[in-house]
Write an enzyme that holds these catalytic residues in place. Structure first.
Site, PDB file in Angstrom:
ATOM      1  N   ASP A 276     -90.525  -2.457 -73.898  1.00 34.51           N
ATOM      2  CA  ASP A 276     -90.356  -2.158 -72.476  1.00 34.51           C
ATOM      3  C   ASP A 276     -89.111  -1.298 -72.234  1.00 34.51           C
ATOM      4  O   ASP A 276     -89.143  -0.354 -71.443  1.00 34.51           O
ATOM      5  CB  ASP A 276     -90.254  -3.469 -71.687  1.00 34.51           C
ATOM      6  N   ASP A 316     -96.179  -7.641 -66.887  1.00 36.43           N
ATOM      7  CA  ASP A 316     -94.965  -8.383 -66.541  1.00 36.43           C
ATOM      8  C   ASP A 316     -95.283  -9.757 -65.953  1.00 36.43           C
ATOM      9  O   ASP A 316     -94.363 -10.553 -65.712  1.00 36.43           O
ATOM     10  CB  ASP A 316     -94.130  -7.578 -65.537  1.00 36.43           C
TER      11      ASP A 316
END
Length: 433
Positions: A276, A316
C-alpha cells in the site's frame, strides 16, 4: 448417519446465528441510517466511514463464525466452495506470500489498461463482469438480512427447494457423478429390507445431489430485490446503489475467506503494508486506478454540495476485516478449549455456546477504528490521499498482540490454526489420484 449429522450441524448453525442476531441487525440498521442521513443531510465523512466500515466488519465477522462451522459438514460433500450455505475458503501460506505480488501485477495491469485504452469501453466490460456477480452476492446478503429479520422459524418454509437449475460455475457435474457412484456402491452392499430402505434413501440423495443448484422462494425474493438494485445502479449510477454492492462484496469476502492461521494473517498484513505504501506514495498508480474504475470496488461518501465524494477501497475493509474475523473465531476456540478442559463440554460437541468474553474481537475492532480514524485525520490534515493500511496494519496487529500479552495467551494466539495445510494438500493429492 449423514442425515443426522446434517440435522445436528443445521441446529448448530441456527444456535450460532441466533446468538448474533441482535447485534447483526443493529449493524445493518447503522449502515442504513448512515446512507439515508448522508442522502439528505451533510454528514461528516469521518462519521460515515467509521460507522459504515465498523458495521460491515461486525456483520462479516459474526457471519464467518457460522460459515466456519459449516466446513466440517461440507468436507464430506467436497464443500467449502463459499457458496450458499457453504464453508470458508482457507488461504495457504503460498497464497499469503503471493498475494501482494499478484495484487501488484493486477493493479499495474489495470493502470496500463486505463492509460492506453478508452476508459469508457473498459468500464463497460468491467461493469458487465461486476453486474453478473454483483446480483448473486447482493442476493446472498439480502437473503441473510431477511432471515435475520423474520427469524429461523419463518425462514424455513421460504427456504424449501422449489426447483433446481443448472448455473455455470455454481452447479457441478462432478457432484452428480460422485452421487451416482456412491449410490451404486451402496446398492451393491444392501440386502433385504435394509437394502430396500437404503435404495430408497439413495434415490432421494441422488436426486438432491444431481449437481444442479436448488432454488427456493427466499432465493427468488432475494434475486428480485438485488436485480432491482442492479437496474437502478446501471441506470442512475447513484452512490447509494454502488455502496450497496460494495458493502455486499465486503461482507461476503470477510464471511467466506479465512486466513488459515494467525501467522498467515501477520504475514499478509505486513506484505500489504509495504504494498500500500509503495503504490500510493511511490507512484500515482493506486489513486489513478481507484478514480478511473467505475465499478463497486470502493465505497463512496458524499461531502455535501458539489464537492467530489470521498472514497475508501474495499481492500481497506476486507483485508483487516478477515483478520478481525479470525480473532473472533479465536475467541470462540478459546471458549471451546476451556469448556472441554473444565469438563463442561466434549470434543464431539458442535456447539459450545457464545463466549462470555470476546476480548480479542472487541480489542481488534477498537484497533481498526483507531487506525482508520488516524488515516482520516492525516488525510484531512495534509490534504492528500493516504495508504490506509499504513495505519490499519499496526493498529490491528498491535492490538491483538497487546491483548494476548495482557491475557497470557501469546503462545496460543501465535499457534492458532484453522485446518492443517498438510491435510488439505493430502486431500488434494487423493482427489488428483
Amino acid at each position: 448417519n449423514k442425515r443426522n449429522q446434517r440435522k445436528i450441524m443445521e441446529k448448530t448453525h441456527e444456535l450460532l446465528t441466533a446468538s448474533h442476531r441482535g447485534s447483526m441487525l443493529l449493524a445493518y440498521t447503522a449502515i442504513a441510517a448512515v446512507m439515508v442521513a448522508a442522502s439528505w443531510f451533510t454528514v461528516p465523512v469521518a462519521a460515515q466511514m467509521l460507522v459504515s466500515t465498523a458495521a460491515i466488519i461486525w456483520i462479516g465477522a459474526f457471519s464467518s463464525v457460522v460459515a466456519s462451522s459449516r466446513n466440517g459438514d461440507d468436507a464430506e460433500d467436497g464443500g467449502g466452495d463459499g457458496g450458499r450455505g457453504g464453508g470458508m475458503e482457507r488461504m495457504s501460506s503460498k497464497d499469503v506470500y503471493m498475494f501482494p505480488i499478484m495484487g501488484s501485477a493486477v493493479l499495474f495491469s489495470l493502470y496500463l489498461v486505463f492509460k492506453f485504452l478508452p476508459r469508457y469501453y473498459v468500464n463497460i466490460v468491467v461493469k458487465a463482469y461486476f453486474c453478473v456477480f454483483g446480483v448473486l452476492v447482493l442476493a446472498a446478503n439480502v437473503e441473510k438480512l431477511i432471515a435475520l429479520i423474520i427469524g429461523p422459524a419463518a425462514t424455513k418454509p421460504l427456504d424449501k427447494t422449489l426447483f433446481r437449475v443448472w448455473i455455470p460455475f455454481m452447479s457441478s457435474s462432478e457432484e452428480a457423478k460422485e452421487a451416482e457412484e456412491a449410490g451404486g456402491q451402496k446398492n451393491d452392499e444392501s440386502e433385504g429390507e435394509e437394502g430396500a430402505e437404503n435404495n430408497n434413501n439413495t434415490k432421494q440423495q441422488k436426486k438432491a445431489d444431481d449437481g444442479r443448484t436448488p432454488i427456493s422462494t427466499l432465493d427468488l425474493i432475494s434475486l428480485a430485490i438485488s436485480g432491482g438494485v442492479m437496474y437502478l445502479y446501471l441506470i442512475h449510477n447513484h452512490w447509494t446503489t454502488s455502496n450497496l454492492l460494495g458493502i455486499s462484496f465486503s461482507i461476503q469476502g470477510i464471511e467466506f475467506l479465512s486466513l488459515g492461521s494467525y501467522f498467515n494473517g501477520v504475514v499478509l498484513l505486513c506484505g500489504l503494508f509495504f504494498y500500500d505504501i509503495f503504490w500510493v506514495f511511490g507512484t500515482d498508480v493506486m489513486v489513478t486506478v481507484a478514480k478511473s474504475f467505475d465499478a463497486p470496488i470502493k465505497l463512496l461518501f458524499p461531502r455535501g454540495g458539489d464537492l467530489p465524494h470521498s472514497l475508501l477501497g474495499l481492500g481497506d475493509i476486507v483485508i483487516p476485516g478477515i483478520f478481525v474475523a479470525l480473532l473472533l473465531r479465536f475467541d470462540y476456540e478459546l471458549h471451546r478449549r476451556r469448556r472441554i478442559a473444565s469438563g463442561k463440554g466434549k470434543e464431539t460437541d458442535t456447539y459450545h455456546g457464545r463466549p462470555s468474553s470476546l476480548k480479542y474481537f472487541y480489542t481488534n475492532m477498537v484497533g481498526y477504528v483507531i487506525g482508520l480514524a488516524t488515516t482520516l485525520w492525516v488525510m484531512f490534515a495534509f490534504g492528500a490521499a493516504q495508504p490506509a493500511l499504513l495505519y490499519l496494519v499496526p493498529a490491528c496487529l498491535g492490538s491483538s498482540i497487546l491483548c494476548a500479552l495482557l491475557n497470557g495467551d501469546m503462545r496460543e494466539l501465535w499457534a492458532f490454526t484453522e485446518g492443517e495445510e498438510e491435510n488439505q494438500s493430502g486431500d488434494g493429492d487423493k482427489k488428483n489420484e
